[in-house]
Structures are given as structure tokens and as C-alpha cells.
Design an enzyme around this catalytic site. Structure first.
Site, PDB file in Angstrom:
ATOM      1  N   MET A  28      -5.493   1.512   9.862  1.00  0.00           N
ATOM      2  CA  MET A  28      -6.639   0.912  10.230  1.00  0.00           C
ATOM      3  C   MET A  28      -6.272  -0.379  11.151  1.00  0.00           C
ATOM      4  O   MET A  28      -7.103  -1.369  11.427  1.00  0.00           O
ATOM      5  CB  MET A  28      -7.608   0.485   9.222  1.00  0.00           C
ATOM      6  CG  MET A  28      -8.137   1.508   8.503  1.00  0.00           C
ATOM      7  SD  MET A  28      -9.716   1.137   7.334  1.00  0.00           S
ATOM      8  CE  MET A  28      -9.083  -0.138   6.429  1.00  0.00           C
ATOM      9  N   LEU A  31      -1.571  -4.096  12.501  1.00  0.00           N
ATOM     10  CA  LEU A  31      -0.322  -3.680  11.581  1.00  0.00           C
ATOM     11  C   LEU A  31       0.591  -4.668  10.901  1.00  0.00           C
ATOM     12  O   LEU A  31       0.709  -6.027  11.731  1.00  0.00           O
ATOM     13  CB  LEU A  31       0.552  -3.185  12.706  1.00  0.00           C
ATOM     14  CG  LEU A  31      -0.158  -1.722  13.349  1.00  0.00           C
ATOM     15  CD1 LEU A  31       0.782  -1.018  14.315  1.00  0.00           C
ATOM     16  CD2 LEU A  31      -0.739  -0.800  12.341  1.00  0.00           C
ATOM     17  N   GLU A  33       4.440  -5.249   8.630  1.00  0.00           N
ATOM     18  CA  GLU A  33       5.676  -4.471   8.175  1.00  0.00           C
ATOM     19  C   GLU A  33       5.536  -3.305   7.266  1.00  0.00           C
ATOM     20  O   GLU A  33       6.264  -2.471   7.396  1.00  0.00           O
ATOM     21  CB  GLU A  33       6.975  -5.361   7.514  1.00  0.00           C
ATOM     22  CG  GLU A  33       7.620  -6.264   8.423  1.00  0.00           C
ATOM     23  CD  GLU A  33       8.580  -5.478   9.318  1.00  0.00           C
ATOM     24  OE1 GLU A  33       9.061  -4.229   8.870  1.00  0.00           O
ATOM     25  OE2 GLU A  33       8.670  -5.675  10.386  1.00  0.00           O
ATOM     26  N   HIS A  35       3.000  -0.959   7.561  1.00  0.00           N
ATOM     27  CA  HIS A  35       2.860  -0.109   8.542  1.00  0.00           C
ATOM     28  C   HIS A  35       3.705   0.405   9.493  1.00  0.00           C
ATOM     29  O   HIS A  35       4.268   1.749   9.464  1.00  0.00           O
ATOM     30  CB  HIS A  35       1.653  -0.308   9.715  1.00  0.00           C
ATOM     31  CG  HIS A  35       0.153  -0.691   9.000  1.00  0.00           C
ATOM     32  ND1 HIS A  35       0.006  -2.032   9.002  1.00  0.00           N
ATOM     33  CD2 HIS A  35      -0.675  -0.125   8.443  1.00  0.00           C
ATOM     34  CE1 HIS A  35      -1.464  -2.445   8.378  1.00  0.00           C
ATOM     35  NE2 HIS A  35      -1.678  -0.959   8.110  1.00  0.00           N
ATOM     36  N   LYS A 147       1.516   1.182  -1.831  1.00  0.00           N
ATOM     37  CA  LYS A 147       0.519  -0.053  -2.042  1.00  0.00           C
ATOM     38  C   LYS A 147      -0.839   0.613  -2.422  1.00  0.00           C
ATOM     39  O   LYS A 147      -1.415  -0.054  -3.258  1.00  0.00           O
ATOM     40  CB  LYS A 147       0.219  -0.709  -0.516  1.00  0.00           C
ATOM     41  CG  LYS A 147      -0.722  -1.552  -0.440  1.00  0.00           C
ATOM     42  CD  LYS A 147      -0.412  -2.728  -1.224  1.00  0.00           C
ATOM     43  CE  LYS A 147      -1.598  -3.898  -0.674  1.00  0.00           C
ATOM     44  NZ  LYS A 147      -2.951  -3.343  -0.567  1.00  0.00           N
ATOM     45  N   ASP A 148      -1.590   1.660  -1.627  1.00  0.00           N
ATOM     46  CA  ASP A 148      -2.826   2.299  -1.962  1.00  0.00           C
ATOM     47  C   ASP A 148      -2.485   3.434  -2.852  1.00  0.00           C
ATOM     48  O   ASP A 148      -2.677   4.572  -2.397  1.00  0.00           O
ATOM     49  CB  ASP A 148      -3.557   2.452  -0.624  1.00  0.00           C
ATOM     50  CG  ASP A 148      -3.527   1.109  -0.088  1.00  0.00           C
ATOM     51  OD1 ASP A 148      -4.711   0.438  -0.085  1.00  0.00           O
ATOM     52  OD2 ASP A 148      -2.778   0.899   1.035  1.00  0.00           O
ATOM     53  N   SER A 184      -3.402  -6.122   5.552  1.00  0.00           N
ATOM     54  CA  SER A 184      -4.276  -6.469   6.676  1.00  0.00           C
ATOM     55  C   SER A 184      -5.074  -7.728   6.426  1.00  0.00           C
ATOM     56  O   SER A 184      -5.386  -8.784   6.930  1.00  0.00           O
ATOM     57  CB  SER A 184      -4.935  -5.621   7.550  1.00  0.00           C
ATOM     58  OG  SER A 184      -3.876  -4.648   7.603  1.00  0.00           O
TER      59      SER A 184
HETATM   60  P1  AMP Z   1      -4.454   0.440   6.301  1.00  0.00           P
HETATM   61  O1  AMP Z   1      -4.238  -0.117   7.846  1.00  0.00           O
HETATM   62  O2  AMP Z   1      -4.513  -0.691   5.490  1.00  0.00           O
HETATM   63  O3  AMP Z   1      -5.615   1.727   5.886  1.00  0.00           O
HETATM   64  O4  AMP Z   1      -2.990   1.166   5.813  1.00  0.00           O
HETATM   65  C1  AMP Z   1      -2.322   2.122   6.384  1.00  0.00           C
HETATM   66  C2  AMP Z   1      -1.402   2.700   5.614  1.00  0.00           C
HETATM   67  O5  AMP Z   1      -0.592   1.686   5.497  1.00  0.00           O
HETATM   68  C3  AMP Z   1      -1.807   3.226   4.266  1.00  0.00           C
HETATM   69  O6  AMP Z   1      -1.156   4.616   3.950  1.00  0.00           O
HETATM   70  C4  AMP Z   1      -1.319   2.072   3.591  1.00  0.00           C
HETATM   71  O7  AMP Z   1      -1.266   2.374   2.225  1.00  0.00           O
HETATM   72  C5  AMP Z   1      -0.083   1.790   4.180  1.00  0.00           C
HETATM   73  N1  AMP Z   1       0.346   0.404   3.742  1.00  0.00           N
HETATM   74  C6  AMP Z   1      -0.536  -0.898   3.784  1.00  0.00           C
HETATM   75  N2  AMP Z   1       0.162  -1.919   3.193  1.00  0.00           N
HETATM   76  C7  AMP Z   1       1.480  -1.438   3.069  1.00  0.00           C
HETATM   77  C8  AMP Z   1       2.520  -2.258   2.505  1.00  0.00           C
HETATM   78  N3  AMP Z   1       2.435  -3.385   2.035  1.00  0.00           N
HETATM   79  N4  AMP Z   1       3.485  -1.535   2.118  1.00  0.00           N
HETATM   80  C9  AMP Z   1       3.512  -0.215   2.502  1.00  0.00           C
HETATM   81  N5  AMP Z   1       2.494   0.582   3.097  1.00  0.00           N
HETATM   82  C10 AMP Z   1       1.596  -0.030   2.970  1.00  0.00           C
END
Ligand code: AMP
Length: 259
Positions: A28, A31, A33, A35, A147-148, A184
Site C-alpha cells: 500500500m 515504503l 525497509e 517492504h 509482520k501481518d 507505514s
Molecule cells: P502494507 O504496505 O502495509 O500493506 O505492507 C505490504 C507488505 O509488506 C505486507 O505483506 C506486509 O506484511 C509487509 N510488511 C509491512 N511491514 C513489514 C515489516 N516491518 N517487515 C516485513 N514485512 C512487512
């Protein structure tokens, strides 16, 4: 690096690249580290790397949360290019949810516990958009963050239930040096809120639900939504707290040695 705004464009760009493997990293944006670790893994493991950038309205409960979600497309495109992304798919909401849209994917049981209890409809939004991203980009591998953890488990179930030919790659949580999981949403924390938020990783590090609840109860000004052991693959101790108006989630795997 190509940026595609429409499904037709993305499909046309990817058509000649299908002789090699395609890795998809759904994001989403905003970005960090975390991502970038997914993008680097996708880069190392595939001929073509696709990053999607879409702030999915269907997975947000409150209008205000969606409106306040951090966005910085220009910076995201620069970072994506730096790590070697080949194609960014950054559609509009209208492109993904055209007028009259009415087909939803619901991972019923998994989608209604933990996060799903506090965010009704969240995982329906996630599963629907991820399946649509899969059908648009048709990846060989898809990359998600531990993380998720519940989201990864929902996608694992989606892939299994619908017999999708996609390898799910789940990569360890990337943390700041103080232990806070990168998110984020961290950008929305005031300095004192960030300090208080550290109680969440501290609590989860006990790897014990009772001890974690006690740790959080003793910390100032955090509202705890839940701290529970979840029987995912791997099992995790997961928690969600609210710090001011920001909601944070985190978890620690209870098996294996990933952080
Ligand atoms: P988001 O942009 O928050 O939807 O996250 C996109 C992808 O990045 C998802 O698969 C998240 O689980 C992963 N992600 C977010 N934060 C982290 C993190 N701190 N470490 C590893 N992966 C992450």
C-alpha cells in the site's frame, strides 16, 4: 521500470515476460525497509518483479483511517526502481472496483478472528484485492511479511482453497533498532507515542500471552485490543494496541528462529 495504471496496460507489459518467473509484492506504498526486504527477495528469486501499490479502500473500516493513510508515490517509485522492480502496478480505486463491483472473497473463519473481530470486513477486502492482483499479474511467487501474520495466513488459505498456482513466500518482520516493527503507520506517531508503542514488542518478546498482557497493562496510555496466541503457520503470539489515534499490530513466531 514501468508504471502501469490500468489492468490492460499491466497485462500487455507482462505478456512477453511470462517465459520467466514473475514475483509479485503487494503493497500500500509509503515504503520502508520491511517492504524493501520483500522486494529484494523477489528480485533474487524471479526474472520479473512486480510491485503493486494500491491503498485498498475495501480493507479500511473508517473513512478517516483511509484518508490519513500516508502516501508518497514519487518516493515509492524511486525506491522501487533502486531495488530493481521491473513493473509497478498502481491502479486507481475505480480501476480495481469499477462501478457495480459486487464479487467478494471471504475467508470465513480465519477472517473473523483476532484482527477480523476488531476490523470487520478487513480480510474480505484483503482477500478480494489480493485475488484480483493475482489474476491481473498471474505471479509464480507472491511475497508477504510475517509482520501481518494473520494476513499471510488468510492468503495461504485463499491459495489452498481456490487451488491457485502461486508459491507463497512469507518473510521475517523487519524492526527498528529499538524493536518497533516497521510500519507505514509509524509515521503517524508523535515522539511520545512512539516511545509508548515500544511496550508492544517488549510485551510480545516474553512469548507468553499472560506475561505480555501484564506488561501492556503496566504501560501508560495504551489501549489493548488483543494479545493472543494464534495457531497459524508458524504459531504466533500476536497483539494489537492503540496509541492515541494510531493502531499498531505486531507478533512473534513461537516456533523456528525467525524474529
Ligand atoms: P502494507 O504496505 O502495509 O500493506 O505492507 C505490504 C507488505 O509488506 C505486507 O505483506 C506486509 O506484511 C509487509 N510488511 C509491512 N511491514 C513489514 C515489516 N516491518 N517487515 C516485513 N514485512 C512487512
Amino acid at each position: 521500470m514501468r508504471v502501469c495504471r490500468t489492468i490492460t496496460e499491466a497485462r500487455a507489459e507482462l505478456a512477453p515476460l511470462r517465459s520467466g518467473t514473475i514475483g509479485l509484492v503487494p503493497t500500500m506504498g509509503a515504503l520502508h525497509e520491511g517492504h524493501l526486504s520483500l522486494l529484494r527477495a523477489a528480485r533474487a528469486e524471479n526474472e520479473t518483479v512486480v510491485m503493486s501499490l494500491f491503498v485498498n479502500p475495501a480493507q479500511f473500516g473508517e473513512e478517516i483511517d483511509l484518508a490519513g493513510y500516508p502516501r508518497d508515490d514519487g518516493h515509492d517509485f524511486a525506491l522501487a526502481e533502486e531495488v530493481g522492480v521491473d513493473l509497478v502496478f498502481a491502479p486507481t480505486a475505480e480501476e480495481m472496483y469499477p462501478r457495480g463491483f459486487q464479487t467478494w472473497v471471504d475467508v470465513t473463519e480465519l477472517g473473523s478472528i483476532l484482527e477480523g473481530r476488531f476490523r470487520p470486513g478487513h480480510f474480505r477486502g484483503v482477500a478480494t484485492i489480493v485475488l484480483k492482483l493475482f489474476t491481473v499479474t498471474r505471479p509464480d511467487r507472491a511475497y508477504f511479511g510475517q509482520k501481518d501474520a494473520q494476513q499471510a495466513q488468510v492468503i495461504r488459505q485463499l491459495i489452498r482453497d481456490l487451488a491457485l498456482e502461486i508459491e507463497l513466500r512469507v518473510l521475517p518482520t523487519v524492526r527498528d533498532s529499538d524493536g518497533l516493527a516497521l510500519s507505514s503507520r509509524n509515521a503517524l506517531l508523535a515522539p511520545d507515542e512512539r516511545e509508548r508503542a515500544l511496550a508492544l514488542p517488549r510485551a510480545l518478546a516474553t512469548r507468553d500471552a499472560e506475561a505480555a498482557r501484564a506488561e501492556l497493562a503496566a504501560s501508560n496510555g495504551l489501549i489493548v485490543d488483543y494479545v493472543e496466541v494464534a495457531d497459524f503457520d508458524p504459531p504466533v503470539l500476536a497483539g494489537a494496541v492503540r496509541v492515541g489515534s494510531t493502531r499498531l499490530i505486531d507478533n512473534v513466531p513461537l516456533e523456528g528462529d525467525s524474529p
